[in-house]
Design a protein around this motif. Structure first.
Motif, short mmCIF file in Angstrom:
data_model
loop_
_atom_site.label_atom_id
_atom_site.label_comp_id
_atom_site.label_asym_id
_atom_site.label_seq_id
_atom_site.Cartn_x
_atom_site.Cartn_y
_atom_site.Cartn_z
N TRP A 62 12.91 -17.65 -22.85
CA TRP A 62 14.28 -18.19 -22.53
C TRP A 62 14.76 -19.23 -23.67
CZ3 TRP A 62 18.20 -17.67 -19.61
CH2 TRP A 62 18.85 -18.76 -19.42
N ASP A 75 9.57 -16.31 -19.25
CA ASP A 75 9.03 -17.66 -19.64
C ASP A 75 9.85 -18.60 -20.46
OD1 ASP A 75 8.78 -16.73 -22.39
OD2 ASP A 75 6.88 -15.91 -21.71
N ALA A 125 15.09 -17.72 -14.34
CA ALA A 125 14.16 -17.65 -13.49
C ALA A 125 12.72 -16.59 -13.78
CB ALA A 125 14.60 -17.40 -11.87
N ARG A 126 13.55 -15.51 -14.42
CA ARG A 126 12.25 -14.45 -14.61
C ARG A 126 11.72 -14.75 -16.17
NH1 ARG A 126 15.65 -13.03 -10.91
NH2 ARG A 126 15.24 -11.21 -9.61
N GLN A 152 12.50 -7.93 -21.21
CA GLN A 152 11.91 -7.08 -20.15
C GLN A 152 11.08 -5.85 -20.98
OE1 GLN A 152 13.02 -3.72 -18.71
NE2 GLN A 152 11.70 -4.07 -16.89
N HIS A 158 19.41 -15.99 -12.93
CA HIS A 158 18.52 -15.27 -12.40
C HIS A 158 17.54 -14.75 -13.82
CE1 HIS A 158 20.20 -14.17 -8.56
NE2 HIS A 158 20.91 -13.33 -9.07
N ALA A 159 18.18 -14.69 -14.98
CA ALA A 159 17.17 -14.49 -16.17
C ALA A 159 16.20 -15.58 -16.44
CB ALA A 159 18.12 -14.07 -17.25
N TYR A 185 23.87 -13.57 -13.39
CA TYR A 185 22.76 -13.00 -14.08
C TYR A 185 22.04 -14.06 -15.02
CZ TYR A 185 23.17 -8.26 -12.92
OH TYR A 185 23.33 -7.03 -12.25
N ALA A 235 16.81 -8.85 -18.35
CA ALA A 235 15.72 -9.56 -17.89
C ALA A 235 15.54 -9.43 -16.35
CB ALA A 235 15.74 -10.89 -18.46
N THR A 236 16.93 -9.42 -15.56
CA THR A 236 17.09 -9.71 -14.19
C THR A 236 16.67 -8.40 -13.52
OG1 THR A 236 18.63 -11.27 -14.42
CG2 THR A 236 18.68 -9.99 -12.42
N TYR A 269 20.48 -10.98 -20.45
CA TYR A 269 20.14 -11.43 -19.01
C TYR A 269 20.21 -10.50 -18.00
CZ TYR A 269 21.42 -15.94 -21.45
OH TYR A 269 21.26 -17.06 -22.37
#
Length: 376
Positions: free
Chosen positions: A34, A30, A27-28, A97, A24-25, A21, A332-333, A329
């Motif tokens: 982050w 900005d 990558a998602r 998210q 993945h987070a 997770y 966000a994923t 995370y």
């Protein structure tokens, strides 16, 4: 009125642990978000130590014990919990998210996880509470309070939390100022338009102070209003809700908190976000537990990434644990679905750790199941 159920997002195939997770987070999100959620103070020594300290504790399992009908249930502040997992207070979750704290609330309630809502939530505290409490499976709902310079505002915030159905207050005591966070300064971090600490609306500005060149903007201005033990005593006089102090790491502070009527303590170094080079909470927890002597429950956060970490915290005397970044995370994923999956993974791993160490219930978990110097 409850908020609409957030749209469920797909969990990426092959996502089987909390480290997945986190990848993945990243990558998602900005770079701005982050830096805020993943970063720590200074050189991030404490941030890294929080996770590695749990990993360094070794287990000493017992075998051939009866395990049928085992469970992870416990009592905490008079409430029955399905398991010892709570969501730590985290600000501005809409950065991660769009469903934000509402998505977090729906997921935690559905999974029976406790929820601690931040003063700096990016959604209204009453809407978050309503979304959480509408599910009969919900756990404890607590409100995290940053005491402000204006006592009238503090009272108003407290009454709003009481009216919304929050069942305890979590007062963060270890952050009179923000830590030196290099990642955020490099980003540089800023809140996007439309995201802010919505529950802080209406806070009057502090009376301005005229500084001389010899004065410190920190000590002579900002910290004029830093909370003290007197403020905790005042807050205790203002509400019948249980009060937990979050950020207690020194045994003498733990004893003073109990003496002032705190109903619980959260051993926390703020996830490594305030003072770098502090010890990991795994190493601080035993001293706090010993100082309290069973007078009030002690919870712990910081670096929990596996069910075995939860098990070790309980073996060291914690009543429950708070989980922070991994839930963000998950949010966000995959939104609320990701949060729910993170909680499920931790609970499943905890149950496996219990079975493989010969524990059928929370009361079976003790320091004798830790190897070496960690035994007491």
């Amino acid at each position: 009125m409850t908020a609409p159920l957030p749209t469920l997002l797909p969990i990426p195939p092959g996502t089987v642990n909390l480290a997945d997770y986190e990848r993945h987070a990243q990558a998602r999100m900005d770079a701005n978000a982050w830096a805020y959620f993943s970063g720590g103070a200074g050189d991030e020594i404490t941030l890294r130590a929080n996770a590695s300290a749990w990993q360094q504790i070794e287990l000493a399992p017992r075998v051939l014990r009866p395990l049928a009908h085992g469970n992870t249930q416990l009592q905490l502040l008079g409430q029955r919990l399905a398991h010892p997992l709570l969501a730590a207070p985290m600000a501005f979750q809409c950065l991660a998210q769009e469903s934000g704290e509402i998505g977090m609330a729906y997921a935690c309630a559905a999974m029976g996880a406790g929820l601690v809502v931040s003063t700096q939530a990016s959604q209204p505290l009453d809407a978050i509470a309503a979304s959480y409490l509408q599910d009969a499976a919900h756990g404890p709902l607590w409100f995290q309070l940053y005491l402000q310079h204006d006592r009238a505002f503090n009272i108003d915030l407290l009454r709003r939390a009481e009216a919304a159905g929050y069942q305890a207050l979590v007062v963060t005591v270890d952050a009179p100022t923000s830590g030196v966070r290099d990642r955020e300064r490099r980003a540089p971090f800023k809140l996007p338009a439309g995201i802010g600490a919505i529950n802080m609306t209406g806070l009057p500005a502090a009376e301005p102070v005229r500084l001389t060149p010899a004065d410190s903007p920190l000590f002579d201005d900002l910290l004029r209003h830093a909370p003290t033990w007197d403020d905790i005593a005042w807050l205790r006089s203002q509400t019948a809700l249980p009060i937990l102090l979050k950020g207690i790491t020194h045994p003498l502070d733990a004893k003073q908190a109990v003496g002032l009527g705190a109903n619980g303590i959260i051993c926390s170094n703020h996830g490594g976000r305030t003072l770098d080079t502090m010890p990991a909470t795994a190493r601080l927890l035993p001293g706090v537990v010993a100082a309290v002597g069973g007078a009030v429950p002690v919870l712990v956060d910081g670096g929990i990434r596996r069910g075995t970490d939860v098990f070790k915290a309980l073996a060291l005397g914690a009543s429950a644990v708070l989980v922070g970044r991994p839930l963000v995370y998950g949010l966000a994923t995959a939104g609320a679905a990701g949060v729910a999956h993170v909680i499920r993974l931790l609970r499943d791993e905890l149950e496996a750790a219990m079975a493989l160490t010969g524990c059928r219930s929370m009361s079976d978990i003790g320091p004798e199941l830790l190897a070496g110097d960690w035994q007491r």
